[in-house]
Design an enzyme around this catalytic site. Structure first.
Site, mmCIF file in Angstrom:
data_model
loop_
_atom_site.group_PDB
_atom_site.id
_atom_site.type_symbol
_atom_site.label_atom_id
_atom_site.label_comp_id
_atom_site.label_asym_id
_atom_site.label_seq_id
_atom_site.Cartn_x
_atom_site.Cartn_y
_atom_site.Cartn_z
ATOM 1 N N LYS A 235 0.843 -1.201 0.000
ATOM 2 C CA LYS A 235 0.000 0.000 0.000
ATOM 3 C C LYS A 235 0.876 1.249 0.000
ATOM 4 O O LYS A 235 1.966 1.237 0.578
ATOM 5 C CB LYS A 235 -0.867 0.032 1.269
ATOM 6 C CG LYS A 235 -1.941 -1.032 1.367
ATOM 7 C CD LYS A 235 -2.683 -0.898 2.692
ATOM 8 C CE LYS A 235 -3.683 -2.022 2.892
ATOM 9 N NZ LYS A 235 -4.859 -1.898 2.023
ATOM 10 N N ARG B 245 -10.054 -11.573 1.810
ATOM 11 C CA ARG B 245 -10.948 -12.572 1.209
ATOM 12 C C ARG B 245 -10.306 -13.958 1.207
ATOM 13 O O ARG B 245 -11.016 -14.964 1.203
ATOM 14 C CB ARG B 245 -11.350 -12.131 -0.201
ATOM 15 C CG ARG B 245 -10.232 -12.081 -1.214
ATOM 16 C CD ARG B 245 -10.569 -11.236 -2.434
ATOM 17 N NE ARG B 245 -10.661 -9.814 -2.108
ATOM 18 C CZ ARG B 245 -10.951 -8.860 -2.980
ATOM 19 N NH1 ARG B 245 -11.167 -9.179 -4.246
ATOM 20 N NH2 ARG B 245 -11.012 -7.598 -2.617
#
Length: 298
Positions: free
Chosen positions: A72, A146
Site C-alpha cells: 500500500k 478474502r
C-alpha cells in the site's frame, strides 16, 4: 479467552498454525507467511439451553495489513490497524448475545493474522489451494482478507449454520461507492437480505444492499485457477469481492449467507454522528438488532 471466562454459556477455542496446516487452510496460511507473528483461528461459541437456531459470524481479523508485496502507499497504510474490525465486531456480537440471553447458538469464528512483506511472502502469480479445494490465482496480495475469509467460511460451514454472516473491512471500493458511513450487504438470497435490512433498520447503522450482478462474475475468472482474488476491472470491486467469497459457500448454504462489507464505517479519522473518532463497532448494533428481532418471532 477473557471474554469466555466472564459468561457461563460462552466457550473459546484457539487454534494455531499446526491446526491450519492440518485443515489445509492454505489461503489463510499464505497471507501469514511473511509475518513474525503466527496466525490464530479463534472460535467462540455461545450455547444457551434449548437454542432455536445456529447463527455463525465469521470475522476478518487482519491485525495489520501492509498490503504485502502489492504494498500500500504510505498514506493508505495508516489506520490499517483497524483491518481486524470484522473480527472485533463478531466478538462484540457474541458478548451482546450472552448478555441478552438470546435463544440462539451463536458462533464467532475469527481469522487473525498480519499481512506483511518479506523474502518468504506470498506473491502475485501464486496459485493457492484453499481448504475447500477451490484453487485461487493471486493477482494482488492486498486482496488478502478474502483469502483468510475463504478458509474461515469453509470451516464455519462444517457446523451447519442456519444463518451464516461474514463481516469484513474488505474493500476500498465499498467506501468509494457508499461513503464512509454505510456498510454494503451482499448475498444470493434476496428475501434474507431484505429481512436483515428491515430488522436492523432501527439500530442506527446505515447499510445498503449491493446486488450480485452475474455479469461481474466474468471479472474474477482465471485462466490458471478456479478463481482470481481480484477483478480484471477496477469497477464493481466491492461486488466482485463478494462474488469471490460466494465461490467458497456450498450450495446448501448459499441462501443462508450474508456478506457485510464494513470498510467504510468501521474506523474513521473524525467523529461523526454519535461515533467518536476511531473504531466505531460497526456491525455490532445492526446484527444484534437483527438477532433480537428474530428472537421476538419465536
Amino acid at each position: 479467552q477473557n471474554l469466555a471466562k466472564n459468561y457461563p454459556n460462552l466457550s473459546c477455542k484457539i487454534y494455531d498454525e499446526k491446526f491450519l496446516e492440518k485443515e489445509k487452510m492454505n489461503a489463510f496460511l499464505a497471507v501469514n507467511k511473511a509475518s513474525v507473528h503466527p496466525p490464530r483461528l479463534i472460535h467462540l461459541i455461545y450455547k444457551p439451553n434449548g437454542a432455536k437456531k445456529r447463527v455463525i459470524f465469521v470475522g476478518k481479523g487482519l491485525t495489520y495489513d501492509s498490503g504485502g508485496l502489492s504494498l500500500k502507499p504510505a498514506d493508505y497504510m495508516l489506520t490499517m490497524k483497524a483491518d481486524k474490525s470484522g473480527a472485533a465486531a463478531a466478538m462484540g456480537i457474541i458478548k451482546g448475545a450472552a448478555e441478552l440471553n438470546l435463544p440462539f447458538e451463536i458462533h464467532a469464528i475469527l481469522g487473525a493474522t498480519e499481512n506483511m512483506i518479506g523474502g518468504n511472502a506470498y506473491k502475485p502469480d501464486d496459485v493457492l489451494i484453499s481448504r475447500s479445494g477451490v484453487s485461487i490465482e493471486v493477482r494482488n496480495t492486498d486482496a488478502e482478507g478474502r483469502l483468510v475469509l475463504a478458509d474461515c467460511l469453509s470451516y464455519a460451514q462444517d457446523f451447519k449454520p442456519d444463518v451464516l454472516i461474514d463481516m469484513a473491512t474488505l474493500t476500498g471500493a465499498c467506501v468509494v461507492g457508499l461513503g464512509e458511513y454505510t456498510s454494503g450487504i451482499m448475498g444470493n438470497n434476496e428475501e434474507l437480505k431484505a429481512e436483515f435490512k428491515a430488522k436492523a433498520a432501527k439500530s442506527g447503522e446505515l447499510n445498503t444492499i449491493l446486488e450480485f450482478n452475474p455479469h461481474l462474475r466474468e471479472l474474477i475468472k482465471s485462466q490458471i485457477a478456479d478463481v482470481s482474488n481480484t477483478g480484471s476491472s477496477r469497477y464493481g470491486g466491492a461486488i466482485t469481492a463478494g462474488l469471490f467469497l460466494d465461490k467458497f459457500i456450498k450450495d446448501e448454504f448459499k441462501d443462508k449467507w450474508i456478506h457485510q462489507d464494513i470498510a467504510g464505517p468501521a474506523y474513521t479519522e473524525k467523529a461523526w454522528g454519535y461515533n467518536q473518532a476511531g473504531a466505531t463497532g460497526a456491525g455490532v448494533r445492526m446484527n444484534l438488532y437483527y438477532l433480537c428481532a428474530m428472537a421476538k418471532e419465536l
